[in-house]
Design a protein around this motif. Sequence first.
Motif, PDB file in Angstrom:
ATOM      1  N   ARG A 197      -2.381 -11.139   2.472  1.00  0.00           N
ATOM      2  CA  ARG A 197      -3.797 -10.844   1.998  1.00  0.00           C
ATOM      3  C   ARG A 197      -4.671 -11.363   2.884  1.00  0.00           C
ATOM      4  O   ARG A 197      -4.671 -12.741   3.395  1.00  0.00           O
ATOM      5  CB  ARG A 197      -3.914 -11.816   0.792  1.00  0.00           C
ATOM      6  N   GLY A 198      -5.625 -10.496   3.215  1.00  0.00           N
ATOM      7  CA  GLY A 198      -6.664 -11.153   4.458  1.00  0.00           C
ATOM      8  C   GLY A 198      -6.305 -10.728   5.641  1.00  0.00           C
ATOM      9  O   GLY A 198      -7.041 -11.158   6.575  1.00  0.00           O
ATOM     10  N   ILE A 233      -7.473  -1.051  14.700  1.00  0.00           N
ATOM     11  CA  ILE A 233      -6.246  -1.050  14.998  1.00  0.00           C
ATOM     12  C   ILE A 233      -5.948   0.155  15.595  1.00  0.00           C
ATOM     13  O   ILE A 233      -6.420   1.321  15.208  1.00  0.00           O
ATOM     14  CB  ILE A 233      -5.514  -1.343  13.897  1.00  0.00           C
ATOM     15  N   TYR A 242     -12.898  -4.583  12.325  1.00  0.00           N
ATOM     16  CA  TYR A 242     -11.668  -4.859  12.819  1.00  0.00           C
ATOM     17  C   TYR A 242     -10.844  -3.308  13.152  1.00  0.00           C
ATOM     18  O   TYR A 242     -11.148  -2.598  12.443  1.00  0.00           O
ATOM     19  CB  TYR A 242     -10.617  -5.535  11.890  1.00  0.00           C
ATOM     20  N   SER A 270     -12.158  -5.212   3.189  1.00  0.00           N
ATOM     21  CA  SER A 270     -11.067  -6.420   3.428  1.00  0.00           C
ATOM     22  C   SER A 270      -9.368  -5.899   3.515  1.00  0.00           C
ATOM     23  O   SER A 270      -8.839  -6.285   4.335  1.00  0.00           O
ATOM     24  CB  SER A 270     -11.092  -7.369   2.184  1.00  0.00           C
ATOM     25  N   TYR A 271      -9.328  -4.965   2.536  1.00  0.00           N
ATOM     26  CA  TYR A 271      -7.785  -4.389   2.551  1.00  0.00           C
ATOM     27  C   TYR A 271      -7.738  -2.950   3.216  1.00  0.00           C
ATOM     28  O   TYR A 271      -6.382  -2.535   3.654  1.00  0.00           O
ATOM     29  CB  TYR A 271      -7.322  -4.583   1.376  1.00  0.00           C
ATOM     30  N   TYR A 283       0.787  -1.042  -0.032  1.00  0.00           N
ATOM     31  CA  TYR A 283      -0.099   0.171  -0.047  1.00  0.00           C
ATOM     32  C   TYR A 283       0.837   1.284  -0.131  1.00  0.00           C
ATOM     33  O   TYR A 283       1.979   1.233   0.643  1.00  0.00           O
ATOM     34  CB  TYR A 283      -0.822  -0.059   1.340  1.00  0.00           C
ATOM     35  N   LEU A 290      -7.684   0.333   4.970  1.00  0.00           N
ATOM     36  CA  LEU A 290      -7.652   1.010   6.530  1.00  0.00           C
ATOM     37  C   LEU A 290      -8.263   2.186   6.430  1.00  0.00           C
ATOM     38  O   LEU A 290      -7.720   3.166   5.507  1.00  0.00           O
ATOM     39  CB  LEU A 290      -6.225   0.964   7.169  1.00  0.00           C
ATOM     40  N   TYR A 347      -2.401   2.493  16.133  1.00  0.00           N
ATOM     41  CA  TYR A 347      -0.960   2.701  15.728  1.00  0.00           C
ATOM     42  C   TYR A 347      -0.420   3.821  16.606  1.00  0.00           C
ATOM     43  O   TYR A 347      -1.053   4.912  16.913  1.00  0.00           O
ATOM     44  CB  TYR A 347      -0.896   3.047  14.251  1.00  0.00           C
ATOM     45  N   PHE A 367       2.502  -0.615  14.873  1.00  0.00           N
ATOM     46  CA  PHE A 367       1.096  -1.343  15.143  1.00  0.00           C
ATOM     47  C   PHE A 367       1.370  -1.491  16.891  1.00  0.00           C
ATOM     48  O   PHE A 367       2.415  -1.847  17.498  1.00  0.00           O
ATOM     49  CB  PHE A 367       1.159  -2.836  14.815  1.00  0.00           C
ATOM     50  N   ILE A 418     -11.552  -1.316   9.478  1.00  0.00           N
ATOM     51  CA  ILE A 418     -11.412  -1.971   8.305  1.00  0.00           C
ATOM     52  C   ILE A 418     -13.090  -2.291   8.274  1.00  0.00           C
ATOM     53  O   ILE A 418     -13.512  -3.093   8.994  1.00  0.00           O
ATOM     54  CB  ILE A 418     -10.842  -3.131   8.399  1.00  0.00           C
ATOM     55  N   ASP A 476      -4.715  -4.647  18.426  1.00  0.00           N
ATOM     56  CA  ASP A 476      -5.888  -4.462  17.420  1.00  0.00           C
ATOM     57  C   ASP A 476      -7.042  -5.326  18.585  1.00  0.00           C
ATOM     58  O   ASP A 476      -6.825  -5.841  19.336  1.00  0.00           O
ATOM     59  CB  ASP A 476      -5.767  -5.258  16.106  1.00  0.00           C
ATOM     60  N   GLN A 532      -4.287  -8.723   8.740  1.00  0.00           N
ATOM     61  CA  GLN A 532      -4.101  -7.453   9.361  1.00  0.00           C
ATOM     62  C   GLN A 532      -3.096  -7.558  10.402  1.00  0.00           C
ATOM     63  O   GLN A 532      -3.115  -8.735  11.119  1.00  0.00           O
ATOM     64  CB  GLN A 532      -5.104  -6.530   9.701  1.00  0.00           C
ATOM     65  N   PRO A 533      -2.171  -6.894  11.006  1.00  0.00           N
ATOM     66  CA  PRO A 533      -2.392  -5.444  10.652  1.00  0.00           C
ATOM     67  C   PRO A 533      -1.314  -5.046   9.554  1.00  0.00           C
ATOM     68  O   PRO A 533      -0.350  -5.965   9.365  1.00  0.00           O
ATOM     69  CB  PRO A 533      -1.907  -4.633  12.071  1.00  0.00           C
ATOM     70  N   GLN A 534      -1.395  -3.811   8.902  1.00  0.00           N
ATOM     71  CA  GLN A 534      -0.474  -3.568   7.983  1.00  0.00           C
ATOM     72  C   GLN A 534       0.834  -3.089   8.884  1.00  0.00           C
ATOM     73  O   GLN A 534       0.671  -2.340   9.616  1.00  0.00           O
ATOM     74  CB  GLN A 534      -0.916  -2.453   7.096  1.00  0.00           C
ATOM     75  N   HIS A 535       1.771  -3.334   8.465  1.00  0.00           N
ATOM     76  CA  HIS A 535       3.257  -2.934   8.672  1.00  0.00           C
ATOM     77  C   HIS A 535       3.674  -1.742   7.881  1.00  0.00           C
ATOM     78  O   HIS A 535       3.791  -1.847   6.578  1.00  0.00           O
ATOM     79  CB  HIS A 535       4.260  -3.914   8.793  1.00  0.00           C
ATOM     80  N   GLN A 566      -2.813  -6.114  -4.255  1.00  0.00           N
ATOM     81  CA  GLN A 566      -2.934  -7.468  -3.422  1.00  0.00           C
ATOM     82  C   GLN A 566      -2.346  -8.516  -4.029  1.00  0.00           C
ATOM     83  O   GLN A 566      -2.061  -9.713  -3.411  1.00  0.00           O
ATOM     84  CB  GLN A 566      -4.375  -7.796  -3.629  1.00  0.00           C
TER      85      GLN A 566
END
Lengths: 112, 113
Positions: free
Chosen positions: A96-97, B34, B32, B98-99, A33, B101, B36, B46, B93, B49, A99-102, A50
């Motif tokens: 994929r699917g 989170i 969901y 799904s993806y 992302y 944020l 940060y 992070f 989310i 969550d 979380q969390p994003q790093h 993705q």
Amino acid sequence: DGGITQSPKYLFRKEGQNVTLSCEQNLNHDAMYWYRQDPGQGLRLIYYSQIVNDFQKGDIAEGYSVSREKKESFPLTVTSAQKNPTAFYLCASNHRGGQPQHFGDGTRLSIL
Amino acid sequence: GESVGLHLPTLSVQEGDNSIINCAYSNSASDYFIWYKQESGKGPQFIIDIRSNMDKRQGQRVTVLLNKTVKHLSLQIAATQPGDSAVYFCAEIPLDSSYKLIFGSGTRLLVRP
């Protein structure tokens, strides 16, 4: 150590110039992302991918372009069409699917 | 449109006290959430969550509480330390993304020595 590497840390753009920000991850994440962060604000999604060779526009894609030729790399080009490019750019990844994003530590882009 | 927002832009606490950072969300379908932490010049890190089927989750010195009735999320930091000084973001989310944020604008936590 595994992680996300963004380079350069600081970047300056001249008027009418395209610049490319690098993002590399060795976490074996499928999804990557790009976000833009303006002072005192949250993150806004520019583009996301993705899977290799596929990507989608986020909320503020105008004036930006991306490619995803390799799983570990997701470069962002800020084109001359982006009239207000000064910001802090953050790259992120995750499974994929999952979380969390790093996040990486960002590239700060300024206009000369 | 849906958004995630925060009540307090800046929170100042005494070292050793507990901190509570609040967040309101508008999408009742979000699955969901989170928290940060972002230090100056760095990317978000992070913290913790929580899924929508839970009300509370604890980590090391941090606790996240989720109140789905009023669509409210909070982050509690116990015995706040100088190293906790940063901007804290909540993110959600939605079920249909799904993806993606959705981030709030952030709360700055200042820890007084």
